[in-house]
Design an enzyme around this catalytic site. Sequence first.
Site, PDB file in Angstrom:
ATOM      1  N   SER A 109     -25.216  17.977  -1.933  1.00 21.96           N
ATOM      2  CA  SER A 109     -25.495  17.049  -0.845  1.00 21.96           C
ATOM      3  C   SER A 109     -25.355  17.803   0.471  1.00 21.96           C
ATOM      4  CB  SER A 109     -24.553  15.840  -0.924  1.00 21.96           C
ATOM      5  OG  SER A 109     -24.907  14.852   0.024  1.00 21.96           O
ATOM      6  N   ASP A 124     -20.823  11.418  -5.365  1.00 24.65           N
ATOM      7  CA  ASP A 124     -21.925  11.424  -6.328  1.00 24.65           C
ATOM      8  C   ASP A 124     -21.830  12.704  -7.147  1.00 24.65           C
ATOM      9  OD1 ASP A 124     -24.208  10.475  -7.586  1.00 24.65           O
ATOM     10  OD2 ASP A 124     -25.561  11.517  -6.226  1.00 24.65           O
ATOM     11  N   HIS A 184     -29.385  15.654  -2.163  1.00 20.37           N
ATOM     12  CA  HIS A 184     -29.578  14.386  -1.464  1.00 20.37           C
ATOM     13  C   HIS A 184     -30.481  14.560  -0.244  1.00 20.37           C
ATOM     14  CE1 HIS A 184     -25.548  12.728  -3.152  1.00 20.37           C
ATOM     15  NE2 HIS A 184     -26.555  12.578  -3.994  1.00 20.37           N
TER      16      HIS A 184
END
Length: 326
Positions: free
Chosen positions: A12, A131, A39
């Site tokens: 991310s 995540d 992401h």
Amino acid sequence: MKEHRIILIGASAGGRIAVETVLKNFTSDVDASFLVVVHTSFDMISSFSTYLNQKLQIPVLDSRHDLEIEKGKVYLAVPNQHMVVEDGRLKNTHGPRENLFRPSIDVLFRSAAVHYAHRCVGVLLSGRLNDGTVGLEAIKRCGGITVIQDPDTAEFAGMPLTAQKFVSIDHTVNLEDMGEYLNTIIKDALPETGKIPETIRREAEIAQNIKSQIRKENYLGKKVPLSCASCGGPLWKIKDTEIDRYRCHVGHSFSQEALLLAQNENLEETLWVCFRTLEEKKNLLRDMVEKFQNKGSKQIARSYEDKIREVEQHIQKLRQLMNIPD
């Protein structure tokens, strides 16, 4: 035919440079496929694959629906689409967001764990929030190998730190050493196959089936007195996992941290709507006061002036709550 490794990489914030660093020395003759989720904003035009193809020796492809997964290639999730695997092929789906993201690292990791089991190597790099933790847990439970970037070498340590807390991590590796370490794993013998837990299999199906999942949620967890921050529906707390997380009946999924963040964002948005509505109400009331004063109806005008003062009190309270200067 010898089964090759499936290397799953999730990142991310700070993750693009990390992904490039991990893959920089791999070539097309490597005995593995690389599936990568970084992401992105849902409305972003993806150019990361173009960039990587200019920097890396191994071919990089954007994920396309029904694309066959071949060794010696990197497959990159595209914005606003989950990347999942099924029968040796990629599937792009517009399924519900997980931890506020689509594409989601958890969705890819879980899907690959169900279909490739012990062939999977899950790698979690730099990023905020958490995540990827649930996905690593799924890979571990399905017989795969779990790897995280050493949090001390991550630009944003949140994702690897959370995974380290909740999942039994096989390897914690410095970023600069990650590629060489993965190459060693690729050359090692595959671990023994394991049984795929039914709960993981059912959750993997949710990202591909955009419909009410109430029966499935009842199987996966227990309904709790909380609402989904994305659609407002009821939430179920997922059982059979060390990580506290929730799903709604259409499939939106949250860790506790992601749910709290989403609630905060929704609350702030609601407060701004209230603030704007009160300001508009005050302007309408002022127009009405002026209209009745011009008509000589001073008593009615005064009643609306009283309402303006009430609205101004509400506005002032909101200003204090939202830290808005006068």
